[in-house]
Design a protein around this motif. Structure first.
Motif, PDB file in Angstrom:
ATOM      1  N   LYS A  89       0.851  -1.190   0.000  1.00 55.59           N
ATOM      2  CA  LYS A  89       0.000   0.000   0.000  1.00 55.59           C
ATOM      3  C   LYS A  89       0.889   1.243   0.000  1.00 55.59           C
ATOM      4  O   LYS A  89       2.005   1.218   0.525  1.00 55.59           O
ATOM      5  CB  LYS A  89      -0.915   0.025   1.224  1.00 55.59           C
ATOM      6  CG  LYS A  89      -1.757  -1.238   1.418  1.00 55.59           C
ATOM      7  CD  LYS A  89      -2.760  -1.433   0.305  1.00 55.59           C
ATOM      8  CE  LYS A  89      -3.611  -2.682   0.552  1.00 55.59           C
ATOM      9  NZ  LYS A  89      -4.573  -2.913  -0.556  1.00 55.59           N
ATOM     10  N   SER A  91       0.960   5.763   0.288  1.00 50.95           N
ATOM     11  CA  SER A  91       0.295   7.020   0.613  1.00 50.95           C
ATOM     12  C   SER A  91       1.317   8.127   0.386  1.00 50.95           C
ATOM     13  O   SER A  91       2.521   7.865   0.366  1.00 50.95           O
ATOM     14  CB  SER A  91      -0.192   7.020   2.064  1.00 50.95           C
ATOM     15  OG  SER A  91      -0.987   8.156   2.328  1.00 50.95           O
ATOM     16  N   ALA A  96      -1.756  14.873   1.712  1.00 50.16           N
ATOM     17  CA  ALA A  96      -2.483  15.023   2.985  1.00 50.16           C
ATOM     18  C   ALA A  96      -2.110  16.330   3.678  1.00 50.16           C
ATOM     19  O   ALA A  96      -2.188  16.441   4.908  1.00 50.16           O
ATOM     20  CB  ALA A  96      -2.162  13.838   3.898  1.00 50.16           C
ATOM     21  N   LYS A 102      -2.214  11.638   9.851  1.00 49.47           N
ATOM     22  CA  LYS A 102      -3.288  11.229   8.942  1.00 49.47           C
ATOM     23  C   LYS A 102      -2.760  10.269   7.876  1.00 49.47           C
ATOM     24  O   LYS A 102      -3.398   9.264   7.550  1.00 49.47           O
ATOM     25  CB  LYS A 102      -3.886  12.476   8.282  1.00 49.47           C
ATOM     26  CG  LYS A 102      -4.990  12.214   7.283  1.00 49.47           C
ATOM     27  CD  LYS A 102      -5.482  13.541   6.701  1.00 49.47           C
ATOM     28  CE  LYS A 102      -6.512  13.324   5.610  1.00 49.47           C
ATOM     29  NZ  LYS A 102      -6.941  14.631   5.014  1.00 49.47           N
ATOM     30  N   THR A 103      -1.562  10.560   7.361  1.00 54.34           N
ATOM     31  CA  THR A 103      -0.958   9.723   6.323  1.00 54.34           C
ATOM     32  C   THR A 103      -0.663   8.327   6.853  1.00 54.34           C
ATOM     33  O   THR A 103      -0.964   7.321   6.201  1.00 54.34           O
ATOM     34  CB  THR A 103       0.343  10.371   5.806  1.00 54.34           C
ATOM     35  OG1 THR A 103       0.064  11.679   5.308  1.00 54.34           O
ATOM     36  CG2 THR A 103       0.966   9.541   4.700  1.00 54.34           C
ATOM     37  N   LYS A 105      -1.999   6.778   9.487  1.00 55.46           N
ATOM     38  CA  LYS A 105      -3.225   6.064   9.847  1.00 55.46           C
ATOM     39  C   LYS A 105      -3.918   5.515   8.608  1.00 55.46           C
ATOM     40  O   LYS A 105      -4.351   4.356   8.575  1.00 55.46           O
ATOM     41  CB  LYS A 105      -4.166   6.994  10.620  1.00 55.46           C
ATOM     42  CG  LYS A 105      -5.405   6.294  11.153  1.00 55.46           C
ATOM     43  CD  LYS A 105      -6.247   7.235  12.014  1.00 55.46           C
ATOM     44  CE  LYS A 105      -7.470   6.503  12.566  1.00 55.46           C
ATOM     45  NZ  LYS A 105      -8.309   7.408  13.393  1.00 55.46           N
ATOM     46  N   TYR A 106      -4.000   6.336   7.583  1.00 51.58           N
ATOM     47  CA  TYR A 106      -4.635   5.890   6.336  1.00 51.58           C
ATOM     48  C   TYR A 106      -3.873   4.716   5.731  1.00 51.58           C
ATOM     49  O   TYR A 106      -4.478   3.721   5.295  1.00 51.58           O
ATOM     50  CB  TYR A 106      -4.694   7.044   5.335  1.00 51.58           C
ATOM     51  CG  TYR A 106      -5.050   6.600   3.937  1.00 51.58           C
ATOM     52  CD1 TYR A 106      -6.373   6.327   3.584  1.00 51.58           C
ATOM     53  CD2 TYR A 106      -4.059   6.424   2.972  1.00 51.58           C
ATOM     54  CE1 TYR A 106      -6.702   5.893   2.306  1.00 51.58           C
ATOM     55  CE2 TYR A 106      -4.374   5.988   1.697  1.00 51.58           C
ATOM     56  CZ  TYR A 106      -5.696   5.732   1.362  1.00 51.58           C
ATOM     57  OH  TYR A 106      -6.012   5.292   0.102  1.00 51.58           O
ATOM     58  N   LEU A 107      -2.558   4.798   5.710  1.00 45.27           N
ATOM     59  CA  LEU A 107      -1.729   3.776   5.081  1.00 45.27           C
ATOM     60  C   LEU A 107      -1.961   2.406   5.704  1.00 45.27           C
ATOM     61  O   LEU A 107      -2.220   1.422   5.004  1.00 45.27           O
ATOM     62  CB  LEU A 107      -0.253   4.178   5.203  1.00 45.27           C
ATOM     63  CG  LEU A 107       0.780   3.275   4.540  1.00 45.27           C
ATOM     64  CD1 LEU A 107       0.606   3.272   3.033  1.00 45.27           C
ATOM     65  CD2 LEU A 107       2.190   3.746   4.900  1.00 45.27           C
ATOM     66  N   SER A 109      -4.420   1.450   7.698  1.00 50.09           N
ATOM     67  CA  SER A 109      -5.827   1.030   7.686  1.00 50.09           C
ATOM     68  C   SER A 109      -6.228   0.385   6.363  1.00 50.09           C
ATOM     69  O   SER A 109      -7.267  -0.271   6.277  1.00 50.09           O
ATOM     70  CB  SER A 109      -6.742   2.223   7.967  1.00 50.09           C
ATOM     71  OG  SER A 109      -6.697   3.162   6.911  1.00 50.09           O
ATOM     72  N   GLU A 110      -5.422   0.542   5.333  1.00 53.52           N
ATOM     73  CA  GLU A 110      -5.706  -0.047   4.026  1.00 53.52           C
ATOM     74  C   GLU A 110      -5.471  -1.558   3.994  1.00 53.52           C
ATOM     75  O   GLU A 110      -5.963  -2.247   3.104  1.00 53.52           O
ATOM     76  CB  GLU A 110      -4.831   0.623   2.950  1.00 53.52           C
ATOM     77  CG  GLU A 110      -5.246   2.030   2.594  1.00 53.52           C
ATOM     78  CD  GLU A 110      -6.560   2.041   1.826  1.00 53.52           C
ATOM     79  OE1 GLU A 110      -6.567   1.689   0.628  1.00 53.52           O
ATOM     80  OE2 GLU A 110      -7.588   2.386   2.435  1.00 53.52           O
ATOM     81  N   GLY A 136       0.251   7.686  13.941  1.00 52.84           N
ATOM     82  CA  GLY A 136      -0.874   7.419  13.050  1.00 52.84           C
ATOM     83  C   GLY A 136      -0.973   5.948  12.682  1.00 52.84           C
ATOM     84  O   GLY A 136      -2.066   5.381  12.663  1.00 52.84           O
ATOM     85  N   ALA A 140      -4.018   2.843  13.746  1.00 53.04           N
ATOM     86  CA  ALA A 140      -4.786   2.032  12.790  1.00 53.04           C
ATOM     87  C   ALA A 140      -4.633   0.534  13.010  1.00 53.04           C
ATOM     88  O   ALA A 140      -5.312  -0.254  12.353  1.00 53.04           O
ATOM     89  CB  ALA A 140      -4.346   2.381  11.370  1.00 53.04           C
TER      90      ALA A 140
END
Length: 377
Positions: A89, A91, A96, A102-103, A105-107, A109-110, A136, A140
């Motif tokens: 994954k 990001s 962002a 945020k970066t 956590k998103y990464l 969580s994918e 972050g 996640a």
């Protein structure tokens, strides 16, 4: 697990470091000199070598194999997993608004969480806040998945770093590799080998990773006073004298490297957060202490394992490399002596290392450490 390593030195062709193998859909780690990775043909060059490979690029402050540390080269380590699977994954912190939390956590969580055993991260390293990135990522994870890795490097220039997955390397990119499998095993350890010296100071003013004041005085002025004549060599000289930080919110002290300075407002920009009211001390080391710390990290990572490691992923700090200088291979030799010559060694010198503290599960940003991840399937 099957592995293959290939190296390309500046203005030379690709050179196979191990016997040629036909690998099926391998994970291909391409680590090396930032200028060489910015060559617009680099993706095609590697794709021609591995038509069905998953290509992960990252710029370094030196790429590591069992035999040598190189500055002006690219080292490819291709891995075919026979019992395990992986997902990749990405990001980009530029997308962002530079929000590192945020970066991260998103990464993470994918990733599908079922049977997820380990995540290895290769992150941009020039303007990321590594502390917020790791916070972050921790936010996640639902099952305390082990996360290790490092921030990309750019020698000692600190100009820019690049990374990518299946495309030409670019700024701001963070790549995460998630490993899955019933028999997949990963262990890790970190050690530094640095010793605090001088008086302890209180962080009286800071904001995120910017240090303004120590004991109510401009931090940069105080730092220059300790460095003496070496202050003329800032920010590079700061890599030889990092800060030991004791924070109220952490059980263990951590090390912060000074990445840059701002003469206009007398501040220092660090690789990660430095909370107000923390206590800090300057640190120093020598070649023997660094090499010994690498050996300890390797032994500790090995002791935690049930099976013999097949792959060792090494992330060591640029500050350690500057101290080691002409003897830089010594800390790699210590690791090889512990894990064995039949373990494939792949790694890089970084602007920050990612791993939990020993005995903990949440990953942290570290500086000036050797972080070792041992993998088998």
């Amino acid at each position: 697990m099957k592995t293959l390593q290939i190296k390309k030195k500046k203005d030379q062709d690709w050179d196979y470091l191990s016997p040629k193998l036909e690998l099926k859909k391998p994970l291909v780690l391409i680590l090396g000199n930032r200028y060489m990775l910015e060559d617009t043909t680099i993706y095609k060059q590697v794709r021609d070598l591995f038509p069905d490979g998953h290509l992960v690029f990252g710029s370094t402050s030196g790429d590591i194999t069992a035999d040598v540390v190189d500055d002006e080269s690219i080292t490819i380590t291709a891995i075919e997993f026979e019992k395990s699977t992986f997902q990749i994954k990405t990001s980009n912190v530029l997308n962002a608004d530079l929000d590192s939390f945020k970066t991260g956590k998103y990464l993470v969580s994918e990733f599908p969480t079922d049977n997820l055993k380990h995540i290895f991260v290769i992150s941009e390293g020039s303007f990321i806040n590594g502390s917020q990135l790791t916070k972050g990522m921790n936010a996640a994870t639902q099952n305390n998945t082990l996360i290790t890795g490092g921030l990309c490097g750019d020698a000692a220039r600190f100009e820019k770093t690049v990374a990518a997955y299946n495309e030409n390397p670019k700024p701001g990119e963070i790549v995460a590799i998630g490993f899955y499998g019933d028999t997949f095993e990963s262990t890790f350890s970190i050690h530094g080998g640095w010793t605090p010296f001088g008086p302890e100071r209180i962080v009286t003013k800071s904001e995120s990773n910017v240090l303004f004041e120590l004991d109510g005085k401009p931090a940069l002025d105080l730092y220059k006073k300790y460095l003496g004549d070496k202050s003329k060599e800032l920010p590079g000289a700061a890599l030889l004298y990092p800060l030991n930080v004791k924070s109220e919110g952490e059980k263990q002290s951590f090390v912060r490297t000074i990445l840059n300075i701002n003469e206009d407002n007398n501040t220092m920009i660090l690789a990660g957060d430095i909370p107000e009211n923390s206590k800090v001390q300057l640190m120093m080391t020598n070649v023997d202490n660094i090499a010994n710390a690498s050996e300890r990290a390797a032994r500790q990572a090995l002791e935690l394992r049930e099976t013999k490691p097949q792959l060792a992923l090494l992330v060591s700090c640029i500050g350690r490399k500057l101290v080691l200088d002409q003897r830089v291979e010594e800390e790699i030799e210590e690791v090889v002596n512990v894990v064995g010559k039949d373990t494939t060694i792949c790694g890089f010198y970084s602007y920050g290392e990612i791993a939990p503290f020993h005995g903990e599960t949440n990953c942290q940003l570290h500086n000036q450490t050797m972080t070792i991840t041992l993998i088998s399937e």
